[in-house]
Write a protein that holds these residues in place. Structure first.
Motif, PDB file in Angstrom:
ATOM      1  N   SER A 193     -43.438  -7.317  12.951  1.00 52.73           N
ATOM      2  CA  SER A 193     -44.806  -7.059  12.561  1.00 52.73           C
ATOM      3  C   SER A 193     -45.745  -7.190  13.748  1.00 52.73           C
ATOM      4  N   VAL A 194     -46.978  -6.736  13.545  1.00 51.51           N
ATOM      5  CA  VAL A 194     -47.972  -6.797  14.610  1.00 51.51           C
ATOM      6  C   VAL A 194     -48.223  -8.247  14.991  1.00 51.51           C
ATOM      7  N   THR A 195     -48.188  -8.541  16.271  1.00 53.92           N
ATOM      8  CA  THR A 195     -48.533  -9.866  16.766  1.00 53.92           C
ATOM      9  C   THR A 195     -49.681  -9.750  17.746  1.00 53.92           C
ATOM     10  N   LEU A 196     -50.273 -10.883  18.064  1.00 50.31           N
ATOM     11  CA  LEU A 196     -51.289 -10.907  19.094  1.00 50.31           C
ATOM     12  C   LEU A 196     -50.619 -10.886  20.459  1.00 50.31           C
ATOM     13  N   ALA A 197     -51.401 -11.010  21.533  1.00 51.36           N
ATOM     14  CA  ALA A 197     -50.835 -10.967  22.870  1.00 51.36           C
ATOM     15  C   ALA A 197     -49.691 -11.951  22.989  1.00 51.36           C
ATOM     16  N   ALA A 198     -48.671 -11.566  23.770  1.00 43.08           N
ATOM     17  CA  ALA A 198     -47.394 -12.288  23.760  1.00 43.08           C
ATOM     18  C   ALA A 198     -47.535 -13.760  24.063  1.00 43.08           C
ATOM     19  N   GLY A 199     -48.440 -14.156  24.945  1.00 39.91           N
ATOM     20  CA  GLY A 199     -48.504 -15.545  25.361  1.00 39.91           C
ATOM     21  C   GLY A 199     -49.284 -16.448  24.431  1.00 39.91           C
ATOM     22  N   MET A 200     -49.954 -15.897  23.421  1.00 36.20           N
ATOM     23  CA  MET A 200     -50.831 -16.713  22.604  1.00 36.20           C
ATOM     24  C   MET A 200     -50.040 -17.480  21.559  1.00 36.20           C
ATOM     25  N   LEU A 201     -50.213 -18.778  21.494  1.00 39.88           N
ATOM     26  CA  LEU A 201     -49.560 -19.626  20.511  1.00 39.88           C
ATOM     27  C   LEU A 201     -50.608 -20.504  19.861  1.00 39.88           C
ATOM     28  N   GLY A 238     -42.907  -1.344  15.021  1.00 36.43           N
ATOM     29  CA  GLY A 238     -44.041  -2.079  15.559  1.00 36.43           C
ATOM     30  C   GLY A 238     -43.659  -3.053  16.644  1.00 36.43           C
ATOM     31  N   GLY A 239     -44.437  -4.130  16.749  1.00 39.54           N
ATOM     32  CA  GLY A 239     -44.225  -5.127  17.784  1.00 39.54           C
ATOM     33  C   GLY A 239     -45.536  -5.674  18.295  1.00 39.54           C
ATOM     34  N   TYR A 240     -45.680  -5.764  19.612  1.00 39.70           N
ATOM     35  CA  TYR A 240     -46.861  -6.372  20.210  1.00 39.70           C
ATOM     36  C   TYR A 240     -48.082  -5.463  20.112  1.00 39.70           C
ATOM     37  N   MET A 241     -49.177  -6.043  19.598  1.00 38.70           N
ATOM     38  CA  MET A 241     -50.398  -5.278  19.423  1.00 38.70           C
ATOM     39  C   MET A 241     -50.971  -4.814  20.753  1.00 38.70           C
ATOM     40  N   ASP A 242     -50.959  -5.671  21.771  1.00 36.79           N
ATOM     41  CA  ASP A 242     -51.606  -5.287  23.021  1.00 36.79           C
ATOM     42  C   ASP A 242     -50.876  -4.147  23.720  1.00 36.79           C
ATOM     43  N   ARG A 243     -49.553  -4.027  23.519  1.00 38.28           N
ATOM     44  CA  ARG A 243     -48.842  -2.883  24.100  1.00 38.28           C
ATOM     45  C   ARG A 243     -49.290  -1.587  23.422  1.00 38.28           C
ATOM     46  N   ALA A 244     -49.541  -1.663  22.119  1.00 40.34           N
ATOM     47  CA  ALA A 244     -49.994  -0.485  21.384  1.00 40.34           C
ATOM     48  C   ALA A 244     -51.399  -0.081  21.809  1.00 40.34           C
ATOM     49  N   ALA A 300     -44.502   1.535  11.459  1.00 38.44           N
ATOM     50  CA  ALA A 300     -45.240   0.398  10.913  1.00 38.44           C
ATOM     51  C   ALA A 300     -46.047  -0.321  11.977  1.00 38.44           C
ATOM     52  N   SER A 301     -47.000  -1.085  11.524  1.00 35.35           N
ATOM     53  CA  SER A 301     -47.819  -2.031  12.283  1.00 35.35           C
ATOM     54  C   SER A 301     -48.366  -1.447  13.579  1.00 35.35           C
TER      55      SER A 301
END
Length: 559
Positions: A19-27, A247-253, A303-304
């Motif tokens: 699913s869509v996630t925020l930038a990879a490094g954000m936790l 889908g995957g990482y939102m920032d790449r999209a 998706a996403s």
């Protein structure tokens, strides 16, 4: 890439898990729950759960695994939430993360888990397995001392045994068709790159085709490299294929959209209960392909992050969207790494396309099974075959920049519909897929005729090579040896597809080069001849050009 070709519920849930996630490094930070008004309620619940777990551990009549109880409790708790909030135990978390990584350390195979048995689909080019002579169709019997058959063998188990530190050794025992005794291989694990841009080639002198399979760590860089290469070859029109992309990482999209969208136009915005996760993403860079017509292919499995790309380009009339209504995933997850290696993907906001659309399809809290049946329901209701079967909510109408009507509330509805083609599908064909019979025949054929293929270019092969009836009979013979019962009617129905698919696989194994960054151009170029979506999209660039230039009539705007 120790990469599964799966037939189980994992495949069904892939658009949910990737699913869509925020930038990879954000936790999530330690203060995530700090502002919660219900902190006292959370504390009481935590105390109660701890008490019950302690009582079970100390007093229950039988010995129990409290870790399993905790995992089960978390999973059942999350079932009361939306379908995209998900918990992975430590083993499953490793497998889930690997779907979005740009590489891993392993032996380099693509595998298929079929009826509790692991088959090699293909050794990855340049990997340890290819160098050692592992072949498509090999059945993995044992890895080191671990038996590789039975109910315990799932994707997490396979990943844990095949992957490991770079340079470490692993002993593989396989059974090969035609060889009476098992074969043993000692492999040294190495870094195996994975790619998300699966194809990038020129369809003609002006049209470039790019296939993106997911939005992983390296997708944006791969996309830029692909577009740059195609532009040097004369690309003036772009066909972007996002079909089947979960889908995957939102920032790449959003970065990808930025390469296609001029100015500082809005790409996507998010809105949640906590305003820390509310943000707007706008185009900000001078893109590589801001001029020239664009056609985007989507389907029910897009998706996403795929929908973010399609939605932004549609809302700004930058691309013509072709295919079938997309999955409908409009929720944003925060990946949270827990202390024991498990992972929580927690829904923290909704995302909206530039026109204000939420494309999240309806769901009932706690009804994951019903949510997963949506695609099946679309199939049964005829939506995948007839455009008039798409039922958009008239109350959720929005307007593109040029005034065209678009809809929210359940995926991206394409501008041009292309029905799903099942005319050549059959149970016999699905059995061939499951056992990798056609792949195995193609690989053996290339190995036996490699000198012949070295004498001709791929362009010559594409134009002149034909799969013979003798080849098809060879596939049937191998299928029978694989205990696939021959069905004349089903074989006749699927024969044209098998013929094209076999040629595409032969092209892959004979001509795919190691210096292409993982591209499967040869395979896709052959398969495009029977791909109705690509054939239809190729006729629509004049329409896409009108959109790019803002030439949308009032009639078009009311569609």
């Amino acid at each position: 890439m120790e990469n599964p070709i799966q037939n189980d519920r994992w495949t069904v849930r892939l658009p949910i898990l990737l699913s869509v996630t925020l930038a990879a490094g954000m936790l999530l930070g330690a203060t995530f729950f700090g502002g919660s008004k219900g902190i006292a309620d959370v504390a009481r619940g935590h105390t109660k759960f701890k008490e019950v777990l302690q009582l079970i551990d100390n007093n229950y009549v039988d010995t129990v695994n409290t870790d399993e109880l905790v995992d089960y409790s978390i999973t059942k708790m999350l079932e009361k939430l939306d379908p995209h909030t998900y918990y992975f135990n430590p083993k499953d978390a490793i497998a889930a993360r690997s779907q979005l990584e740009s590489g891993f350390d392993g032996i380099g195979i693509e595998f298929n888990l079929y009826k509790d048995t692991v088959y090699v689909v293909t050794p990855l080019v340049g990997g340890p397995s290819e160098a050692a002579g592992i072949q498509s169709g090999d059945k993995i019997l044992k890895v080191n001392s671990d038996i590789f058959t039975g109910k315990k063998v799932d994707n997490a188990f396979i990943f844990s045994k095949l992957r490991g530190p770079r340079g470490s050794e692993v002993k593989i025992e396989i059974l090969r068709r035609g060889v009476p005794k098992p074969l043993s291989f000692l492999l040294r694990r190495d870094r195996i790159p994975t790619f998300s841009v699966d194809a990038a080639y020129m369809m003609d002198k002006e049209v470039g085709y790019v296939k993106v399979t997911r939005f992983s760590e390296s997708t944006y860089d791969e996309f830029k490299n692909a577009v740059s290469s195609l532009k040097t070859q004369g690309m003036k029109k772009l066909m972007l294929d996002l079909r089947g992309n979960p889908g995957g990482y939102m920032d790449r999209a959003t970065n990808m959209v930025d390469e296609l969208l001029a100015g500082d136009k809005l790409i996507v915005y998010t809105d949640g209960k906590d305003d820390r996760y509310d943000r707007q993403t706008r185009a900000k860079n001078a893109g590589m392909f801001e001029n020239g017509s664009v056609v985007v292919l989507i389907d029910e499995s897009s998706a996403s992050a795929s929908e973010i790309v399609a939605g932004a380009l549609q809302d700004h009339d930058r691309a013509l969207i072709v295919g079938r209504r997309s999955f409908g995933k409009g929720l944003v997850q925060m990946p949270v790494n827990l202390s024991d290696g498990s992972e929580l993907r927690l829904t923290i906001s909704r995302y909206y396309t530039p026109s204000g659309r939420s494309i999240q399809k309806p769901y009932k809290m706690g009804d994951l099974e019903g949510y997963e049946k949506d695609i099946k329901n679309r199939f049964e209701h005829g939506e995948l075959f007839v455009s008039d079967s798409i039922k958009n909510n008239p109350k959720l109408q929005y307007r593109t920049d040029a005034g065209r009507i678009v809809y929210g509330g359940g995926g991206i509805t394409p501008d041009v519909f292309v029905p799903r083609d099942t005319s050549m599908m059959s149970p016999y064909l699905y059995e061939l897929f499951a056992k990798n019979t056609v792949r195995d025949y193609a690989l053996n054929y290339v190995n036996q005729n490699r000198k012949q293929f070295e004498k001709q270019t791929f362009a010559e092969f594409l134009k002149s090579y034909n799969v013979t009836d003798a080849d098809l009979n060879g596939v049937v013979k191998n299928a029978t040896a694989d205990n696939i019962k021959f069905n004349e009617k089903e074989f006749s129905r699927s024969k044209p597809y098998i013929r094209t698919y076999l040629k595409a696989l032969i092209a892959r194994y004979a001509y795919q080069k190691r210096d292409k960054g993982g591209l499967n151009n040869e395979f896709y170029q052959v398969m495009s001849n029977t791909d109705e979506g690509i054939r239809k999209a190729a006729t629509l660039f004049d329409e896409a050009e009108k959109l790019a230039k803002g030439n949308v009539s009032l009639k078009d705007a009311k569609k």
